[in-house]
Design a protein around this motif. Sequence first.
Motif: not given
Length: 596
Positions: A54-70, A105-113
Amino acid sequence: MNTHTPFSNWKRTATCGELRASHAGSTVILNGWVHRYRDHGGIHFINLRDRYGITQVVVDNDSPQEALKIAEALKSEYCIGIKGIVRKRPDNMINPSMETGEIEVHAKELVIFSPCEVLPFTIDEKTDAREDLRLEYRYLDLRSVRMQRNIELRHKVAWHAREYLVSRGFYEIETPTFIRSTPEGARDFLVPSRLHRGKFYALPQSPQLFKQLLMVSGFDKYFQIARCYRDEDARGDRQPEFTQIDMEMSFVDQDDVLAVTEGLMAHIMGKSMDVQLKTPFPRISYHEAMEKYGSDKPDLRFGLEMQDFAPYAENSDFGVFKSVLSSGGAVRALVVPGGAAFSRKDIDELEKAAKTYKAKGLAWFKLTEEGLEGGISKFFAEQRNAIISGLGAKAGDIVLMVADKWQVCCTALGAVRNAVAKKLELIPEGSFAFCWITDFPLFEYNEDEGRWEAAHHMFTMPREEHLELLEKDPGAVRAAAYDLVCNGYELASGSIRVHDPAIQKRIFSVVGFSEEEAEKRFGFLLKAFRYGPPPHGGIAPGLDRLVMIMAGEDSIRDVIAFPKNTVGASPMDESPAEVDKAQLDELGIIIKKEEE
């Protein structure tokens, strides 16, 4: 939500279990499932899981808006991909319970498979969901850390078994799955033949006959990770299909087979769990095991050996015990250190355990500084000192006794022994106590049918010194058979086989098996034995049970990927199931309805 982004752009560059502080600053792609999801005021924490960790992933205000939306759309067990930068956690935020706990891991992009519907139960280390629900959604249950760990262990055990045996000159040879029906104890699963209408194959209960044929064929060291099938009534954690590490060797005696098996177990445990076993394992005769432990599969992780109480019974005025002894029965005793603290309720619970195994009751008395107290103490008060010195008892102990026929006496008190060990928490966790049980009876007498039966199977060799007793006293004949026991479970059973046709005929005769019947059932094997069969023997450790013991589980269902439930059914694919009438017609089968 980028759900149709080409996967080739999202292939993982790391697993969820491998990132460490040394990877800080690197850009990675992770694939996995949302194990946990937390939204802390617009900062999203995702615990991403695959089979590696297991790895902790962080999505915050420094991540792109598209990543936050996902991230805002995520739910448990969504299958996703993330691209991001590995960064060290602050010292006060390191999670020592996670192997990847020093980074995130500070997320820059996310995708839902793919999304996931509402779960029927929470996927966690150990769920409290009922078993049939877990089996219905087994593909979800198998995602849990516990089940992933168990299946990984099973893989390691099978791999290291192959590794050890191949290194010692064994060939892995497959034997048929469709065979002739032969009597081996349980019912056969039958498979109808379409091409040979009205005839049936059977699924093998074990590869027994074929591995003996391989010895005749000159393959002196055979093994197979064999699938076996037995149509038994549902009970305990039996499975209609199970797996064993099947072995057979030529030009060997019992010592050779035991030595190879001990080496196999030591190799598997050492390589799979880094547990070092001490060999050779203790060897205990069947009779000694019953007398000391009340079982032919004794748990040696704790002491509490049973002892003979007959001398004290004979010197007493207690008529019940004396009557049992005069009729050829036995009186066995179990000294429980500190057992004087047992309440009457505690003793009643232990008596229930004894009665489960056909004992008429459980006698007892407590030892105090002043004398004997409670139960049947008045009949043995004058023998207090003799009992203390003879049984190794002391003040503060309780002596528990069963008097009955030898078999009932031993088995019932053995059940009490196990119950006491659990009650007093005498069984150390994570320990493994192996032993061999040897010198089993070759025959058992069937009271209902009034005849002798093979205790193991009809191809088991009698001990050489007992050959003269075959017809004169079958009950006294001991077999060249052996069981491997670990932690109170029978782990493997084997024997030296009969290779002399004359001895085989004598055994068939003792169990009332006519030459015609033998030829009908085993003709192909008996025919092969006319052509110079070598002395041979073998054993078959149960893979499911071995992994169960190693994993610390209570049921083999928890170490099998897709098991059946306690009634031999699969809630997941709903098997067994009815089939189309057209299929039955092809096979010439008519289903006879049960009469109400």
